[in-house]
Design a protein around this motif. Structure first.
Motif, short mmCIF file in Angstrom:
data_model
loop_
_atom_site.label_atom_id
_atom_site.label_comp_id
_atom_site.label_asym_id
_atom_site.label_seq_id
_atom_site.Cartn_x
_atom_site.Cartn_y
_atom_site.Cartn_z
N LEU A 1 0.83 -1.21 0.00
CA LEU A 1 0.00 0.00 0.00
C LEU A 1 0.86 1.26 0.00
CD1 LEU A 1 -0.66 1.77 2.92
CD2 LEU A 1 -1.15 -0.56 3.61
N TYR A 2 2.03 1.21 0.64
CA TYR A 2 2.92 2.37 0.65
C TYR A 2 3.62 2.52 -0.70
CZ TYR A 2 2.06 2.01 5.64
OH TYR A 2 1.45 1.93 6.88
N GLN A 3 3.99 1.40 -1.30
CA GLN A 3 4.62 1.47 -2.62
C GLN A 3 3.65 2.02 -3.66
OE1 GLN A 3 7.35 -1.53 -3.96
NE2 GLN A 3 7.16 -2.71 -2.08
N LEU A 4 2.39 1.56 -3.61
CA LEU A 4 1.40 2.07 -4.55
C LEU A 4 1.09 3.54 -4.28
CD1 LEU A 4 -1.12 -0.90 -4.86
CD2 LEU A 4 0.26 0.09 -6.71
N SER A 5 1.13 3.94 -3.01
CA SER A 5 0.86 5.33 -2.66
C SER A 5 1.90 6.26 -3.26
CB SER A 5 0.80 5.50 -1.14
OG SER A 5 -0.32 4.84 -0.59
N VAL A 6 3.16 5.87 -3.18
CA VAL A 6 4.20 6.74 -3.74
C VAL A 6 4.16 6.70 -5.26
CG1 VAL A 6 6.13 5.08 -3.76
CG2 VAL A 6 6.58 7.51 -3.41
N ASP A 7 3.81 5.56 -5.85
CA ASP A 7 3.65 5.51 -7.30
C ASP A 7 2.50 6.41 -7.75
OD1 ASP A 7 5.70 3.97 -8.29
OD2 ASP A 7 4.59 2.08 -8.24
N GLN A 8 1.39 6.38 -7.00
CA GLN A 8 0.24 7.20 -7.37
C GLN A 8 0.58 8.69 -7.28
OE1 GLN A 8 -2.86 5.98 -8.48
NE2 GLN A 8 -3.09 8.12 -9.04
N ALA A 9 1.40 9.05 -6.31
CA ALA A 9 1.76 10.46 -6.13
C ALA A 9 2.82 10.93 -7.10
CB ALA A 9 2.25 10.67 -4.69
N GLU A 10 3.76 10.07 -7.44
CA GLU A 10 4.92 10.50 -8.21
C GLU A 10 4.98 9.95 -9.63
OE1 GLU A 10 8.36 9.52 -5.89
OE2 GLU A 10 7.73 10.73 -4.17
N GLN A 11 4.25 8.89 -9.90
CA GLN A 11 4.27 8.30 -11.24
C GLN A 11 2.86 7.91 -11.67
OE1 GLN A 11 7.60 5.25 -10.81
NE2 GLN A 11 8.37 6.45 -12.52
N SER A 12 1.94 8.83 -11.50
CA SER A 12 0.54 8.56 -11.83
C SER A 12 0.35 8.24 -13.32
CB SER A 12 -0.36 9.73 -11.42
OG SER A 12 0.04 10.92 -12.10
N ASP A 13 1.16 8.87 -14.18
CA ASP A 13 1.05 8.58 -15.61
C ASP A 13 1.36 7.11 -15.90
OD1 ASP A 13 0.36 11.17 -16.14
OD2 ASP A 13 2.33 11.79 -16.86
N LEU A 14 2.36 6.58 -15.18
CA LEU A 14 2.71 5.18 -15.36
C LEU A 14 1.57 4.27 -14.90
CD1 LEU A 14 5.09 3.32 -16.24
CD2 LEU A 14 5.74 3.21 -13.84
N LEU A 15 0.97 4.61 -13.76
CA LEU A 15 -0.15 3.82 -13.27
C LEU A 15 -1.34 3.90 -14.23
CD1 LEU A 15 -0.26 4.30 -9.39
CD2 LEU A 15 0.85 2.52 -10.73
N ASN A 16 -1.55 5.06 -14.81
CA ASN A 16 -2.66 5.22 -15.75
C ASN A 16 -2.47 4.37 -17.00
OD1 ASN A 16 -3.94 7.02 -14.04
ND2 ASN A 16 -3.06 8.84 -15.02
#
Length: 478
Positions: A134-149
């Motif tokens: 959950l912490y790894q996904l949180s930082v990805d969502q904050a800093e690499q949202s384009d990648l998650l999208n």
């Protein structure tokens, strides 16, 4: 080996991986390691990663060695929490981050702004570890949202390998339970929590239980390995500790299980999760086990400190083998004890210097030799184990009567003996390859080759492996 039905266990650990051929019957467990390879983090400018391409290549090489073994199925287990992001076309968008990457601390800060630790524990019952998914996904969502999208799914490591093997995007329950995003009672994704954290639920794959057939190997895998195209991929207890617990050779209650490797996971099996504030403060976790059990345990730093010191010493050009160092450490009296869970020990590199510094800061004698350093590490592990045992008995109201150690640490005779001495309990060590054995047993049961409960599978283990017992010795200060 016999003519019993054959299975392939892919067992990926934090420091090494292996492909194992297993033959299982109602009376006999046989296994043979056919391929072993190293594993570990690599660093590039933006963080710490796993060399996932090398892991994938080695898994395929190992499976290719089984082309003529007529295996029925393949099962994959690995460490927890880390994931690979794949797009709709199945392309891996980024090498999986290593759980020791420093970015995770930013993820903790982000999540803590959205939910308190008290509320989080009440919902998921998971031990606080800064690298939880959950912490790894949180930082990805904050800093690499384009990648998650761009991503279709975030697949945990064994689920990623299952996808590569058969093309199915699913999440096996025992490993999903380590993410901090699963409801431990319903055993499904906690949708309300995921939304409150601002994460994307669509990234999480459908959950299936261990022992589920999820598909035949793909044409590409068949061509790479030469395996029969009808070879099945089946989910096992894909969190390696869940598989290891299957192969604990104990059918008696009030037994402490220790899965001992890079990490030491100490715990008991329960029918229901413990979600109390006392459990949260003691930092215990409720993880999914095979057959719906709850693994109520604590994850502490294990042989990581020893592994890092050996790696460091070998890099100096000397030949440093662990067995002679442990033998020498046996004759050294106990002098200093450190907190093996001190955050300073999380990252790789310069481990022996950090151990010495921790000793000095606490007013203790710093080790001067390599063997003295080994002794400090082992004494410190025993001290941490005893702390966890006391907490566990208080939280569960169980009176532990015996200790079972499985995994690589079961070969550490000094650690096992000192634990028996400190606890006053008999320590049973083995099997070493418990994770792979548990993996194979779940596959065999799914295939109908064996049947029965978890206890019956453990009885089969106890009849097939020589388990070494360590009795407490009253010898004064060790």
């Amino acid at each position: 080996m016999s003519n019993s039905p054959s299975f392939a266990a892919v067992d990926l650990g934090a420091s090494s991986g292996r492909v194992i051929l297993g033959k299982i019957s109602n009376e006999k467990i046989e296994y043979q390691e056919v391929h072993r390879f190293g594993n570990g983090p690599f660093e590039r400018g933006d963080g710490l990663y796993w060399d996932i391409d090398s892991l994938k290549d080695n898994v395929m090489q190992g499976l290719a060695k089984l082309a003529n073994s007529n295996i029925l199925s393949i099962g994959v287990d690995s460490w927890a929490v880390d994931y690979g992001l794949i797009d709709k076309n199945g392309r891996l968008l980024r090498a999986p981050h290593h759980y020791r990457d420093e970015r995770n601390t930013r993820g903790v800060e982000i999540a803590n702004q959205k939910i308190s630790q008290e509320d989080l524990y009440a919902q998921v019952g998971l031990q606080f570890l800064p690298f939880n998914t959950l912490y790894q996904l949180s930082v990805d969502q904050a800093e690499q949202s384009d990648l998650l999208n761009q991503s279709d799914k975030a697949l945990l490591i064994p689920d990623l390998f299952n996808y590569w093997l058969c093309g199915t995007r699913l999440s096996e329950r025992t490993n999903a339970s380590t993410t901090g995003l699963l409801n431990p009672t319903s055993k499904n994704w906690n949708k309300g929590l995921i939304q409150s954290l601002g994460l994307q639920e669509r990234l999480l794959a459908e959950i299936v239980n261990e022992g589920t057939y999820i598909g035949q190997i793909t044409t590409e895998v068949q061509q790479l390995t030469g395996l029969n195209p009808k070879t099945q991929v089946v989910t096992v207890g894909s969190h390696d500790t869940a598989s290891a617990f299957v192969a604990v050779p104990s059918t008696k209650p009030n037994s402490l299980f220790i899965s001992s490797g890079t990490w030491s996971l100490l715990g008991v099996e329960l029918e229901k999760p413990v979600l109390t504030e006392a459990a949260r403060k003691a930092n215990f976790t409720n993880e999914g086990g095979v057959d719906g059990r709850i693994r109520f345990l604590k994850n502490v730093t294990g042989l990581w400190l020893l592994q890092e010191c050996i790696r460091e010493w070998q890099a100096t050009g000397g030949i440093h083998q662990i067995e002679p160092l442990i033998s020498e450490a046996r004759s050294i009296p106990k002098k200093s004890v450190i907190d093996v869970n001190d955050p300073r020990f999380i990252s790789p590199g310069e481990m022996s210097s950090r151990i010495k510094q921790a000793c000095r800061e606490s007013g203790q004698q710093a080790p001067n030799t390599e063997a003295e350093t080994v002794r400090v590490i082992i004494d410190s592990l025993v001290a941490k184990y005893m702390e966890v045992i006391g907490e566990l008995e208080e939280l569960t109201k169980l009176k532990l009567e015996r200790i079972h150690v499985v995994g690589g640490g079961s070969q550490n005779e000094l650690l096992n003996q000192l634990l028996a001495d400190a606890s006053g309990l008999e320590v049973f060590a083995g099997p070493v390859e418990a994770t792979a054995v548990g993996n194979l047993l779940v596959q065999a049961r799914a295939a109908g080759v064996i049947s029965g409960s978890l206890e019956q599978m453990r009885g089969l283990v106890s009849r097939n492996f020589a388990i070494k017992a360590y009795s407490p010795q009253v010898t004064g200060e060790n």
